[in-house]
Design an enzyme around this catalytic site. Structure first.
Site, mmCIF file in Angstrom:
data_model
loop_
_atom_site.group_PDB
_atom_site.id
_atom_site.type_symbol
_atom_site.label_atom_id
_atom_site.label_comp_id
_atom_site.label_asym_id
_atom_site.label_seq_id
_atom_site.Cartn_x
_atom_site.Cartn_y
_atom_site.Cartn_z
ATOM 1 N N ASP A 105 19.307 -3.246 51.305
ATOM 2 C CA ASP A 105 20.980 -3.020 51.919
ATOM 3 C C ASP A 105 22.071 -3.165 51.201
ATOM 4 O OD1 ASP A 105 19.511 -3.563 54.095
ATOM 5 O OD2 ASP A 105 19.450 -5.655 54.707
ATOM 6 N N ASP A 135 25.254 -15.312 57.135
ATOM 7 C CA ASP A 135 24.487 -16.955 57.439
ATOM 8 C C ASP A 135 23.929 -17.578 57.076
ATOM 9 O OD1 ASP A 135 22.962 -15.097 56.844
ATOM 10 O OD2 ASP A 135 21.321 -14.728 58.762
ATOM 11 N N ASP A 181 13.186 -4.278 52.544
ATOM 12 C CA ASP A 181 14.663 -3.262 52.498
ATOM 13 C C ASP A 181 15.431 -3.916 51.721
ATOM 14 O OD1 ASP A 181 13.263 -2.384 55.075
ATOM 15 O OD2 ASP A 181 13.783 -4.018 55.834
#
Length: 459
Positions: free
Chosen positions: A76, A152, A74
């Site tokens: 992003d 995070d 993926d």
């Protein structure tokens, strides 16, 4: 072209960084990321955002994986454009999410996720909500600095800038990636309380990347593990699939076990594993996860039903044994154990029926493998869950060698024609009868007449 350090074209974005941070720019000749390794569709999105005057960055896991020579699935994108502004730029865009509003730019089967820089404050608009210390809504926009410190882990807070192909690092993540270190941004306990699933992400990413969890990041996990009980069961189901079906299931299990997270997610299996002194159930679980990892590596299909059958098998065995001790008949004990374990697990993880029912069938078919009755053998072979159940039987050999003869019989049965199998079963029954005939005949006891000395009293 907009300045990447400002909020060009985004009047509702507010700067909110109060913690001093330092920007480190790693130029193209000092990192390993190349545009040829990035999805062409992601590159297209990045350039269109840049040409429209917005900041445009590849961000998160894709940057991290590219830096460790991985191959991201993926890609992003982070930007100072709002979701509505992104939608205006791309006709193939749809907006999703309430808790975290995003733009999805769709290119056939590939989706490029575009997120607006988030701030880490509550501006009073209601777009950022906390409940009992947990973040339930997060749509207050901010600057790239805001966005970096609210992510995070440091390794996920790296930004690849399309304007000059540099990597922007606001949290020391570039050095942590080089040191193969998982490190939380901010106070670990507070970050875990905001979102307890971060504990699972720490374990999963460390297993996937071969990273170590930094000491201060790891320290609170055993004490806060029970916070996972407050997470949505449906979300935990998705996290379990990521943990165990991503190709690093063994490492994930060992990490969950090490930090006390497995016992929270699978409490009955955890108890069963601890009470199994021989360690046979744990060996079977590890072997099954290793096989799943290999299937993922070979690009072969993997099944959530089989995964949960494996993870909950220790609980099933323990529950069935308890019922048998209570005097419940064997078949009834099997059915009750399957239903009880499934029902109890649903309080923690939302296991959909399309997976729980096949899982139970895999368990219940195990009892049929000891049968050599002709009709039952053929019914078992034609059962839609036979292949998965047989693979499960093979795994059980890791726990006990007593299943070797059953594995051999059913492996051969699959290779035989109907007539060959019938003949083999006839020979088997003839042999059994011959073996029985070789035994010394027992002397028949004469039945005493009622009332005769030594006869049982009438009820």
């Amino acid at each position: 072209m907009g300045n990447p350090e400002t909020s060009t074209g985004s009047a509702n974005i507010i700067p909110s960084v109060t913690t001093p941070i330092s920007l480190r720019v790693i130029p193209r000749d000092q990192h390993t990321i190349s545009r040829k390794d990035i999805s062409p569709n992601a590159v297209r999105v990045l350039y269109r955002l840049r040409d429209a005057g917005f900041g445009a960055y590849l961000v998160g896991g894709a940057v991290r994986d590219l830096l460790v020579n991985g191959h991201p699935k993926d890609f992003d994108v982070a930007t100072d454009a709002t979701p509505e502004q992104v939608k205006q730029l791309f006709r193939n865009c749809r907006l999703i999410g309430r808790r975290f509003r995003l733009a999805h730019v769709v290119f056939g089967r590939e989706i490029i996720e575009v997120a607006t820089f988030r701030a880490n404050i509550d501006d009073g608009s209601g777009d950022r909500e906390m409940e009992n210390g947990m973040l339930v809504r997060d749509n207050v926009y901010g600057s790239i600095e805001d966005d970096a410190i609210r992510r995070d882990f440091t390794c996920n807070a790296l930004y690849y800038a399309i304007e000059d192909f540099s990597v922007r690092d606001y949290t020391g993540g570039f050095e942590d990636v080089q040191a193969r270190l998982m490190k939380l941004i901010g106070d670990p306990e507070q970050r875990y309380r905001e979102d307890p699933v971060r504990m699972l992400r720490a374990v999963r990413l460390a297993g996937k990347l071969g990273f170590q969890i930094e000491e201060k990041t790891a320290a609170p996990i055993p004490q806060l593990a029970n916070l996972l009980n407050e997470a949505a069961p449906a979300r935990l189901f998705e996290e379990v699939l990521k943990l165990f079906l991503g190709g690093h299931g063994v490492a994930s299990f060992e990490g969950l076990e090490r930090y006390g997270l497995f016992d929270v997610m699978f409490p009955e299996s955890g108890k069963a594993l601890r009470s199994n002194r021989s360690g046979a159930l744990r060996r079977m679980l590890i072997e099954g996860l290793a096989n799943t990892d290999q299937r993922v590596a070979n690009d072969e299909p993997v099944s959530p039903s089989f995964l949960f059958a494996l993870l909950l098998w220790p609980a099933f065995c323990r529950t069935q044994a308890t019922l048998l001790k209570q005097g419940v008949a064997e078949e009834e004990a099997q059915r009750r154990a399957a239903d009880r374990v499934t029902l109890h697990q649903l309080t923690t993880i939302a296991l959909p029926r399309r997976f729980s029912l096949p899982m139970q069938e895999i368990w219940l078919l195990q009892a049929r493998f000891g049968s050599r009755q002709r009709k039952r053998v053929f019914r078992t072979l034609t059962h839609p869950r036979f292949r998965a159940a047989f693979d499960f039987l093979i795994l059980r050999q890791v726990a006990s060698s007593e299943h070797a003869s059953d594995v051999a019989f059913w492996r051969e049965a699959q290779q035989q024609s109907g007539r060959e199998l019938e003949s083999a079963l006839d020979d088997l029954h003839t042999q059994d009868a011959d073996d029985a005939g070789d035994e010394p005949r027992k002397r028949r006891r004469r039945r005493r007449r009622p009332g005769a000395p030594g006869a049982p009293a009438a009820e």
